[in-house]
Design a protein around this motif. Structure first.
Motif, PDB file in Angstrom:
ATOM      1  N   ASP A 143      32.955  56.720  55.780  1.00  0.00           N
ATOM      2  CA  ASP A 143      31.624  56.163  55.530  1.00  0.00           C
ATOM      3  C   ASP A 143      31.718  55.073  54.468  1.00  0.00           C
ATOM      4  O   ASP A 143      32.279  55.290  53.387  1.00  0.00           O
ATOM      5  N   MET A 144      31.181  53.901  54.777  1.00  0.00           N
ATOM      6  CA  MET A 144      31.306  52.748  53.899  1.00  0.00           C
ATOM      7  C   MET A 144      30.621  52.965  52.552  1.00  0.00           C
ATOM      8  O   MET A 144      31.116  52.530  51.511  1.00  0.00           O
ATOM      9  N   ASP A 145      29.476  53.650  52.533  1.00  0.00           N
ATOM     10  CA  ASP A 145      28.770  53.885  51.273  1.00  0.00           C
ATOM     11  C   ASP A 145      29.566  54.809  50.365  1.00  0.00           C
ATOM     12  O   ASP A 145      29.659  54.588  49.143  1.00  0.00           O
ATOM     13  N   ARG A 146      30.151  55.845  50.948  1.00  0.00           N
ATOM     14  CA  ARG A 146      30.995  56.740  50.145  1.00  0.00           C
ATOM     15  C   ARG A 146      32.251  56.021  49.686  1.00  0.00           C
ATOM     16  O   ARG A 146      32.753  56.256  48.583  1.00  0.00           O
ATOM     17  N   MET A 147      32.753  55.153  50.538  1.00  0.00           N
ATOM     18  CA  MET A 147      33.912  54.353  50.154  1.00  0.00           C
ATOM     19  C   MET A 147      33.587  53.483  48.939  1.00  0.00           C
ATOM     20  O   MET A 147      34.385  53.369  48.009  1.00  0.00           O
ATOM     21  N   GLN A 148      32.396  52.890  48.927  1.00  0.00           N
ATOM     22  CA  GLN A 148      32.007  52.058  47.799  1.00  0.00           C
ATOM     23  C   GLN A 148      31.904  52.877  46.520  1.00  0.00           C
ATOM     24  O   GLN A 148      32.343  52.445  45.446  1.00  0.00           O
ATOM     25  N   ALA A 149      31.343  54.088  46.635  1.00  0.00           N
ATOM     26  CA  ALA A 149      31.231  54.960  45.462  1.00  0.00           C
ATOM     27  C   ALA A 149      32.613  55.357  44.955  1.00  0.00           C
ATOM     28  O   ALA A 149      32.870  55.395  43.742  1.00  0.00           O
ATOM     29  N   PHE A 150      33.518  55.636  45.879  1.00  0.00           N
ATOM     30  CA  PHE A 150      34.888  55.989  45.498  1.00  0.00           C
ATOM     31  C   PHE A 150      35.579  54.798  44.849  1.00  0.00           C
ATOM     32  O   PHE A 150      36.279  54.936  43.833  1.00  0.00           O
ATOM     33  N   ARG A 151      35.392  53.622  45.416  1.00  0.00           N
ATOM     34  CA  ARG A 151      35.983  52.402  44.864  1.00  0.00           C
ATOM     35  C   ARG A 151      35.547  52.198  43.412  1.00  0.00           C
ATOM     36  O   ARG A 151      36.375  51.935  42.534  1.00  0.00           O
ATOM     37  N   GLU A 152      34.243  52.326  43.173  1.00  0.00           N
ATOM     38  CA  GLU A 152      33.720  52.152  41.814  1.00  0.00           C
ATOM     39  C   GLU A 152      34.291  53.198  40.863  1.00  0.00           C
ATOM     40  O   GLU A 152      34.635  52.889  39.711  1.00  0.00           O
ATOM     41  N   ALA A 205      46.233  48.081  35.213  1.00  0.00           N
ATOM     42  CA  ALA A 205      45.463  47.847  33.992  1.00  0.00           C
ATOM     43  C   ALA A 205      44.519  46.661  34.160  1.00  0.00           C
ATOM     44  O   ALA A 205      43.411  46.638  33.618  1.00  0.00           O
ATOM     45  N   ALA A 206      44.958  45.664  34.934  1.00  0.00           N
ATOM     46  CA  ALA A 206      44.143  44.463  35.132  1.00  0.00           C
ATOM     47  C   ALA A 206      43.147  44.598  36.270  1.00  0.00           C
ATOM     48  O   ALA A 206      42.115  43.910  36.281  1.00  0.00           O
ATOM     49  N   ALA A 207      43.423  45.462  37.245  1.00  0.00           N
ATOM     50  CA  ALA A 207      42.590  45.563  38.440  1.00  0.00           C
ATOM     51  C   ALA A 207      41.121  45.853  38.144  1.00  0.00           C
ATOM     52  O   ALA A 207      40.231  45.236  38.759  1.00  0.00           O
ATOM     53  N   PRO A 208      40.781  46.765  37.212  1.00  0.00           N
ATOM     54  CA  PRO A 208      39.360  47.023  36.943  1.00  0.00           C
ATOM     55  C   PRO A 208      38.627  45.792  36.394  1.00  0.00           C
ATOM     56  O   PRO A 208      37.455  45.559  36.742  1.00  0.00           O
ATOM     57  N   ARG A 209      39.294  45.011  35.566  1.00  0.00           N
ATOM     58  CA  ARG A 209      38.664  43.814  35.007  1.00  0.00           C
ATOM     59  C   ARG A 209      38.421  42.766  36.097  1.00  0.00           C
ATOM     60  O   ARG A 209      37.361  42.147  36.155  1.00  0.00           O
ATOM     61  N   LEU A 210      39.392  42.582  36.983  1.00  0.00           N
ATOM     62  CA  LEU A 210      39.227  41.634  38.073  1.00  0.00           C
ATOM     63  C   LEU A 210      38.087  42.055  39.005  1.00  0.00           C
ATOM     64  O   LEU A 210      37.337  41.219  39.513  1.00  0.00           O
ATOM     65  N   TRP A 211      37.954  43.361  39.208  1.00  0.00           N
ATOM     66  CA  TRP A 211      36.867  43.871  40.044  1.00  0.00           C
ATOM     67  C   TRP A 211      35.512  43.649  39.372  1.00  0.00           C
ATOM     68  O   TRP A 211      34.565  43.158  40.006  1.00  0.00           O
ATOM     69  N   LYS A 212      35.431  43.967  38.100  1.00  0.00           N
ATOM     70  CA  LYS A 212      34.159  43.867  37.381  1.00  0.00           C
ATOM     71  C   LYS A 212      33.737  42.421  37.162  1.00  0.00           C
ATOM     72  O   LYS A 212      32.563  42.072  37.340  1.00  0.00           O
ATOM     73  N   GLU A 213      34.670  41.568  36.793  1.00  0.00           N
ATOM     74  CA  GLU A 213      34.327  40.207  36.404  1.00  0.00           C
ATOM     75  C   GLU A 213      34.320  39.220  37.578  1.00  0.00           C
ATOM     76  O   GLU A 213      33.536  38.268  37.582  1.00  0.00           O
ATOM     77  N   GLN A 214      35.187  39.452  38.554  1.00  0.00           N
ATOM     78  CA  GLN A 214      35.318  38.476  39.639  1.00  0.00           C
ATOM     79  C   GLN A 214      35.087  39.066  41.028  1.00  0.00           C
ATOM     80  O   GLN A 214      35.108  38.342  42.016  1.00  0.00           O
ATOM     81  N   GLY A 215      34.869  40.385  41.103  1.00  0.00           N
ATOM     82  CA  GLY A 215      34.652  41.015  42.404  1.00  0.00           C
ATOM     83  C   GLY A 215      35.894  41.048  43.273  1.00  0.00           C
ATOM     84  O   GLY A 215      35.790  41.188  44.503  1.00  0.00           O
ATOM     85  N   ILE A 216      37.072  40.921  42.656  1.00  0.00           N
ATOM     86  CA  ILE A 216      38.330  40.967  43.399  1.00  0.00           C
ATOM     87  C   ILE A 216      38.750  42.418  43.583  1.00  0.00           C
ATOM     88  O   ILE A 216      39.033  43.122  42.605  1.00  0.00           O
ATOM     89  N   ASP A 217      38.763  42.869  44.815  1.00  0.00           N
ATOM     90  CA  ASP A 217      39.101  44.258  45.133  1.00  0.00           C
ATOM     91  C   ASP A 217      40.585  44.345  45.488  1.00  0.00           C
ATOM     92  O   ASP A 217      40.962  44.403  46.655  1.00  0.00           O
ATOM     93  N   GLY A 218      41.416  44.312  44.471  1.00  0.00           N
ATOM     94  CA  GLY A 218      42.853  44.252  44.686  1.00  0.00           C
ATOM     95  C   GLY A 218      43.440  45.469  45.362  1.00  0.00           C
ATOM     96  O   GLY A 218      44.451  45.357  46.060  1.00  0.00           O
ATOM     97  N   ILE A 219      42.839  46.622  45.169  1.00  0.00           N
ATOM     98  CA  ILE A 219      43.401  47.856  45.720  1.00  0.00           C
ATOM     99  C   ILE A 219      42.954  48.087  47.157  1.00  0.00           C
ATOM    100  O   ILE A 219      43.768  48.349  48.042  1.00  0.00           O
ATOM    101  N   PHE A 220      41.651  47.972  47.418  1.00  0.00           N
ATOM    102  CA  PHE A 220      41.087  48.373  48.703  1.00  0.00           C
ATOM    103  C   PHE A 220      40.835  47.215  49.669  1.00  0.00           C
ATOM    104  O   PHE A 220      40.474  47.448  50.819  1.00  0.00           O
ATOM    105  N   ARG A 221      40.964  45.966  49.221  1.00  0.00           N
ATOM    106  CA  ARG A 221      40.783  44.795  50.078  1.00  0.00           C
ATOM    107  C   ARG A 221      39.420  44.728  50.748  1.00  0.00           C
ATOM    108  O   ARG A 221      39.258  44.109  51.804  1.00  0.00           O
ATOM    109  N   GLY A 222      38.432  45.437  50.194  1.00  0.00           N
ATOM    110  CA  GLY A 222      37.111  45.438  50.794  1.00  0.00           C
ATOM    111  C   GLY A 222      36.995  46.260  52.057  1.00  0.00           C
ATOM    112  O   GLY A 222      35.984  46.188  52.775  1.00  0.00           O
ATOM    113  N   ALA A 223      38.010  47.066  52.356  1.00  0.00           N
ATOM    114  CA  ALA A 223      37.996  47.869  53.591  1.00  0.00           C
ATOM    115  C   ALA A 223      36.920  48.951  53.522  1.00  0.00           C
ATOM    116  O   ALA A 223      36.694  49.540  52.459  1.00  0.00           O
TER     117      ALA A 223
END
Length: 276
Positions: free
Chosen positions: A128-137, A162-180
């Motif tokens: 489920d995409m909504d649960r995926m988003q909650a897990f991603r966050e 260490a850098a991935a959370p900052r890139l996600w928060k500041e630039q919306g770059i989802d380095g781990i999940f690729r937006g899947a």
């Protein structure tokens, strides 16, 4: 176990006996196969699959529910194009895969082979995409907290996580999940004969079948390392039992892009083994 023979169909070819690796089958006086020793049976079901007349049922599986294989294989050039053309997708559409289609992918992939036919895989899916988003966050928040307190395990991948959370928060770059919208996790029983190999074989089958249906997949080492190295406390929460070890992860979803062509790498580099 359940093993039965339709004596009206059985023509006593003996193919089932010849292909029974542990020699669990015997032939009775009337020329019909039977189980000599249930302890020897490895539940591979080759006897059912091999019988040309469909006389054998085993473990609740009936030949009448099976598919005939004569002339049923894809053409070699189709498989060649699929193997050469599959790619790890890096862009996904923000929508759920149709549940029936996702179920189909998982049901078919469950037929992938396992060593000694152990079939002890644990497969977990975020469907489920909504649960995926909650897990991603949650994942990025936990990584950020660990990074803040210098609690991330030290390895060559620590800097990325260490850098991935900052890139996600500041630039919306989802380095781990690729937006899947979905992912599939695979574990194997700790006592499985091929503990590490079985999950990779499973995901290889899953990827090719999913991509044949137009779905995108990504072999996701970053999600694997995140859960295995950085946030292993999440694995029990995701349902992985203590009897199993986590082995790998794959992203899944409707691709936002379509690759136009294969990349031809030319002949394989192969070492020809010779023996005296």
């Amino acid at each position: 176990m359940q093993f039965s023979v339709d004596t009206d169909r059985c023509v006593s070819y003996g193919l089932c006996l010849s292909d029974c690796l542990p020699r669990a089958l015997g032939m009775d006086e009337e020329g019909h196969p039977y189980i000599k020793d249930e302890r020897l049976c490895m539940h591979c079901h080759h006897c059912l699959a091999l019988c040309p007349t469909g006389a054998i049922s085993v473990d609740g599986h009936s030949p009448d529910a099976s598919r005939r294989l004569l002339n049923a294989w894809p053409r070699p050039e189709q498989l060649e194009t699929l193997i050469k053309g599959r790619r790890s997708v890096r862009q996904y559409r923000p929508e759920n895969v149709d549940p029936a289609l996702l179920r189909q992918v998982l049901d078919v992939s469950a037929h992938a082979p396992t060593g000694v036919n152990a079939r002890k895989l644990w497969v977990g899916v975020m469907d489920d995409m909504d649960r995926m988003q909650a897990f991603r966050e949650d994942v990025y928040a936990r990584l950020a907290d660990k990074a803040l307190h210098n609690a991330l395990p030290q390895c060559r991948r620590t800097a990325f996580f260490a850098a991935a959370p900052r890139l996600w928060k500041e630039q919306g770059i989802d380095g781990i999940f690729r937006g899947a919208p979905h992912f599939v996790l695979v574990g194997n029983a700790k006592d499985a004969p091929c503990q590490e190999q079985d999950p990779l074989i499973y995901l290889s089958y899953l990827e090719l079948y999913a991509q044949s249906l137009g779905l995108g997949t990504t072999w996701c080492g970053l999600l694997y390392w995140c859960l295995q190295l950085m946030l292993p406390e999440l694995l029990p929460e995701l349902g992985l039992p203590e009897t199993h070890s986590f082995q790998y992860a794959m992203l899944l979803g409707e691709p936002a892009i379509r690759y136009a062509r294969t990349v031809e790498y030319g002949p394989a580099t192969v070492h020809r083994i010779q023996w005296k």
